[in-house]
Design a protein around this motif. Sequence first.
Motif, PDB file in Angstrom:
ATOM      1  N   VAL A 156      40.181  27.608  25.197  1.00 31.98           N
ATOM      2  CA  VAL A 156      39.557  26.183  25.765  1.00 31.98           C
ATOM      3  C   VAL A 156      40.597  25.295  25.675  1.00 31.98           C
ATOM      4  CG1 VAL A 156      37.724  24.772  25.480  1.00 31.98           C
ATOM      5  CG2 VAL A 156      37.379  27.047  24.955  1.00 31.98           C
ATOM      6  N   GLY A 157      40.926  24.522  26.950  1.00 35.68           N
ATOM      7  CA  GLY A 157      41.640  23.461  27.049  1.00 35.68           C
ATOM      8  C   GLY A 157      41.080  22.281  26.477  1.00 35.68           C
ATOM      9  N   SER A 158      42.015  21.006  26.371  1.00 40.15           N
ATOM     10  CA  SER A 158      41.476  19.815  25.668  1.00 40.15           C
ATOM     11  C   SER A 158      40.843  18.887  26.694  1.00 40.15           C
ATOM     12  CB  SER A 158      42.903  19.071  25.047  1.00 40.15           C
ATOM     13  OG  SER A 158      43.843  18.922  26.201  1.00 40.15           O
ATOM     14  N   GLY A 159      40.979  19.437  27.984  1.00 38.86           N
ATOM     15  CA  GLY A 159      40.453  18.468  29.135  1.00 38.86           C
ATOM     16  C   GLY A 159      39.100  18.814  29.752  1.00 38.86           C
ATOM     17  N   CYS A 160      38.557  18.032  30.431  1.00 43.24           N
ATOM     18  CA  CYS A 160      37.328  18.343  31.256  1.00 43.24           C
ATOM     19  C   CYS A 160      37.602  19.526  32.076  1.00 43.24           C
ATOM     20  CB  CYS A 160      36.635  17.127  31.752  1.00 43.24           C
ATOM     21  SG  CYS A 160      35.252  17.455  32.632  1.00 43.24           S
ATOM     22  N   LEU A 161      36.803  20.395  32.349  1.00 43.13           N
ATOM     23  CA  LEU A 161      37.100  21.717  33.136  1.00 43.13           C
ATOM     24  C   LEU A 161      36.826  21.233  34.683  1.00 43.13           C
ATOM     25  CD1 LEU A 161      35.528  24.541  31.459  1.00 43.13           C
ATOM     26  CD2 LEU A 161      37.833  24.316  32.027  1.00 43.13           C
ATOM     27  N   ALA A 162      35.841  20.368  34.825  1.00 43.87           N
ATOM     28  CA  ALA A 162      35.548  19.797  36.154  1.00 43.87           C
ATOM     29  C   ALA A 162      36.830  19.159  36.635  1.00 43.87           C
ATOM     30  CB  ALA A 162      34.593  18.742  36.186  1.00 43.87           C
ATOM     31  N   THR A 163      37.707  18.562  36.076  1.00 44.26           N
ATOM     32  CA  THR A 163      38.768  17.563  36.612  1.00 44.26           C
ATOM     33  C   THR A 163      40.218  18.487  36.282  1.00 44.26           C
ATOM     34  OG1 THR A 163      38.867  16.650  34.497  1.00 44.26           O
ATOM     35  CG2 THR A 163      37.915  15.476  36.345  1.00 44.26           C
ATOM     36  N   GLU A 164      40.189  19.437  35.183  1.00 47.08           N
ATOM     37  CA  GLU A 164      41.384  20.100  34.995  1.00 47.08           C
ATOM     38  C   GLU A 164      41.465  21.431  35.210  1.00 47.08           C
ATOM     39  OE1 GLU A 164      43.769  18.318  33.783  1.00 47.08           O
ATOM     40  OE2 GLU A 164      42.958  16.402  33.285  1.00 47.08           O
ATOM     41  N   GLY A 165      40.377  22.081  35.597  1.00 45.64           N
ATOM     42  CA  GLY A 165      40.166  23.570  36.025  1.00 45.64           C
ATOM     43  C   GLY A 165      40.872  24.753  35.111  1.00 45.64           C
ATOM     44  N   PHE A 166      41.032  25.704  35.840  1.00 47.13           N
ATOM     45  CA  PHE A 166      41.554  26.862  34.951  1.00 47.13           C
ATOM     46  C   PHE A 166      42.847  27.077  35.426  1.00 47.13           C
ATOM     47  CE2 PHE A 166      36.762  27.414  35.364  1.00 47.13           C
ATOM     48  CZ  PHE A 166      36.614  27.610  34.143  1.00 47.13           C
ATOM     49  N   ARG A 167      43.699  27.899  34.524  1.00 41.58           N
ATOM     50  CA  ARG A 167      44.993  28.399  35.057  1.00 41.58           C
ATOM     51  C   ARG A 167      44.486  30.087  34.824  1.00 41.58           C
ATOM     52  NH1 ARG A 167      44.762  24.571  36.563  1.00 41.58           N
ATOM     53  NH2 ARG A 167      46.045  22.719  36.746  1.00 41.58           N
ATOM     54  N   LEU A 168      44.423  30.831  35.842  1.00 39.96           N
ATOM     55  CA  LEU A 168      43.984  32.337  35.753  1.00 39.96           C
ATOM     56  C   LEU A 168      45.125  33.297  36.097  1.00 39.96           C
ATOM     57  CD1 LEU A 168      40.911  31.483  38.069  1.00 39.96           C
ATOM     58  CD2 LEU A 168      40.874  31.483  35.630  1.00 39.96           C
ATOM     59  N   ALA A 169      44.955  34.505  35.374  1.00 43.66           N
ATOM     60  CA  ALA A 169      46.047  35.439  35.764  1.00 43.66           C
ATOM     61  C   ALA A 169      45.493  36.688  35.481  1.00 43.66           C
ATOM     62  CB  ALA A 169      47.140  35.404  34.709  1.00 43.66           C
ATOM     63  N   ALA A 170      45.440  37.651  36.487  1.00 46.69           N
ATOM     64  CA  ALA A 170      44.822  38.898  36.240  1.00 46.69           C
ATOM     65  C   ALA A 170      45.746  40.112  36.413  1.00 46.69           C
ATOM     66  CB  ALA A 170      43.681  39.053  37.384  1.00 46.69           C
ATOM     67  N   ALA A 171      45.502  41.185  35.768  1.00 43.80           N
ATOM     68  CA  ALA A 171      46.125  42.440  35.661  1.00 43.80           C
ATOM     69  C   ALA A 171      45.235  43.559  35.462  1.00 43.80           C
ATOM     70  CB  ALA A 171      47.196  42.560  34.409  1.00 43.80           C
ATOM     71  N   HIS A 172      45.686  44.811  35.394  1.00 41.55           N
ATOM     72  CA  HIS A 172      44.656  45.856  35.322  1.00 41.55           C
ATOM     73  C   HIS A 172      44.952  47.151  34.149  1.00 41.55           C
ATOM     74  CE1 HIS A 172      46.734  49.166  37.752  1.00 41.55           C
ATOM     75  NE2 HIS A 172      46.998  47.731  38.356  1.00 41.55           N
ATOM     76  N   THR A 173      43.896  47.508  33.606  1.00 41.09           N
ATOM     77  CA  THR A 173      44.166  48.324  32.428  1.00 41.09           C
ATOM     78  C   THR A 173      44.207  49.886  32.827  1.00 41.09           C
ATOM     79  OG1 THR A 173      41.771  48.464  31.948  1.00 41.09           O
ATOM     80  CG2 THR A 173      42.898  46.822  30.852  1.00 41.09           C
ATOM     81  N   ASP A 174      43.914  50.142  33.827  1.00 44.93           N
ATOM     82  CA  ASP A 174      43.766  51.542  34.318  1.00 44.93           C
ATOM     83  C   ASP A 174      45.100  51.912  35.072  1.00 44.93           C
ATOM     84  OD1 ASP A 174      42.867  49.720  36.361  1.00 44.93           O
ATOM     85  OD2 ASP A 174      42.070  51.591  37.652  1.00 44.93           O
ATOM     86  N   SER A 175      45.042  53.306  35.050  1.00 40.35           N
ATOM     87  CA  SER A 175      46.236  53.833  36.016  1.00 40.35           C
ATOM     88  C   SER A 175      45.831  55.174  36.307  1.00 40.35           C
ATOM     89  CB  SER A 175      47.745  54.089  34.769  1.00 40.35           C
ATOM     90  OG  SER A 175      48.063  53.046  34.346  1.00 40.35           O
ATOM     91  N   PRO A 176      46.539  55.828  37.323  1.00 41.51           N
ATOM     92  CA  PRO A 176      46.277  57.048  37.682  1.00 41.51           C
ATOM     93  C   PRO A 176      46.398  58.263  36.934  1.00 41.51           C
ATOM     94  CG  PRO A 176      47.487  55.815  39.545  1.00 41.51           C
ATOM     95  CD  PRO A 176      47.437  55.238  38.375  1.00 41.51           C
ATOM     96  N   ALA A 177      45.257  59.170  36.957  1.00 41.05           N
ATOM     97  CA  ALA A 177      45.351  60.077  35.924  1.00 41.05           C
ATOM     98  C   ALA A 177      44.330  61.449  36.329  1.00 41.05           C
ATOM     99  CB  ALA A 177      45.223  59.797  34.382  1.00 41.05           C
ATOM    100  N   PRO A 178      44.653  62.634  35.834  1.00 39.22           N
ATOM    101  CA  PRO A 178      43.610  63.538  35.980  1.00 39.22           C
ATOM    102  C   PRO A 178      42.598  63.394  35.126  1.00 39.22           C
ATOM    103  CG  PRO A 178      45.752  64.480  35.771  1.00 39.22           C
ATOM    104  CD  PRO A 178      45.929  63.270  35.360  1.00 39.22           C
ATOM    105  N   LYS A 179      41.211  63.315  35.533  1.00 45.49           N
ATOM    106  CA  LYS A 179      39.998  63.111  34.484  1.00 45.49           C
ATOM    107  C   LYS A 179      39.507  64.701  34.394  1.00 45.49           C
ATOM    108  CE  LYS A 179      35.924  60.821  33.775  1.00 45.49           C
ATOM    109  NZ  LYS A 179      34.855  59.733  34.206  1.00 45.49           N
ATOM    110  N   LEU A 180      39.259  64.883  33.048  1.00 41.37           N
ATOM    111  CA  LEU A 180      38.663  66.275  32.828  1.00 41.37           C
ATOM    112  C   LEU A 180      37.246  66.571  33.378  1.00 41.37           C
ATOM    113  CD1 LEU A 180      40.043  66.936  29.271  1.00 41.37           C
ATOM    114  CD2 LEU A 180      41.058  67.605  31.334  1.00 41.37           C
TER     115      LEU A 180
END
Length: 336
Positions: free
Chosen positions: A57-81
């Motif tokens: 949680v940042g120190s500023g007001c979200l309405a004026t400072e906003g978010f700094r967002l980053a996304a990645a993913h946990t899954d990888s292709p694989a054979p499912k049993l």
Amino acid sequence: MAYLDASPTAYHASANARARLEEAGFSALDEGAAWSLAAGRGYFVERNQSALIAFRVGSGCLATEGFRLAAAHTDSPAPKLKWRGAAERSGVLRIPVESYGGMLQSSWFDRPLAIAGRVALQAASGGVRWQLVSSSRPLAIIPGLAIHLNREANQGTAINVQQHLAALCGAGSFADILKELCGARPEELLDADLFLADCQPATLCGINQDILSAPRLDNLSSCQALLDALIAAPLTAATPVIFLADNEEVGSETAQGAASAFWRDTLERLCLTQGDADHETIFRALSRSFLLSVDAAHAVHPNYEEKHDPAYAPQLNRGVVIKNNASFRYSSTAVS
């Protein structure tokens, strides 16, 4: 490399991310409970045991400072049993599989494979007990057909997943596998999400040890980077948030995928915890936010240089790749 080796499935990737965050002082949140957040503190929330959102949680007001967002993913292709189809064939246990994600199917032949994932077990109380599992040794192999029986093998052979990619586990039964994975009896098993996983550990190779060879680089390498960045980041006015989403390899349209409401709902709840928040806070915060979608990029393959535009040909170990696409398959523009 330890994160890569310890995360054979998305479930393990999320669990290991959670452990790292807890070690760094981040607190777990429950989607079904009320949230009370403090500026400067770190938190995370998990869904489906395979996706995780973490923030400080940042120190500023979200309405004026906003978010700094980053996304990645946990899954990888694989054979499912398809474990319910496990049966003896020609003296060995054979378990059919289905492809999860865009697998390079030929790469799964003739290598020792572990079995990993999660199982749902009948609890003594009558409920369900979930358990992550991963074999400590190779339990399966997908052997290719010897060239003596297929003289055209080097000319290319069509792969039938149902027929050719079934896992062979030697003499024994699925009950033996289940016992080794979690010590449970077949009658205790309610359901399972089990995958084959490459046993080979992440390895540095090359004359100068500058090539990393490892399974699941797409996209656990990015998950590791985002975790490192969030944990090390100093307190800022804006609120940094990372999303380690699941099911990117199959389109992201699940309850724990990037196209779900999980992220938007979490950001809105963050806004609502601020004392002066109203229904417009989330919209104002998003308008002042920035998002990085962090994933693997294809470096030039020296044996297939013709596959790249010569003017846009990323090379190994030369820095970050910024992806652009005129049809907005990637959203980078001159502004962003």
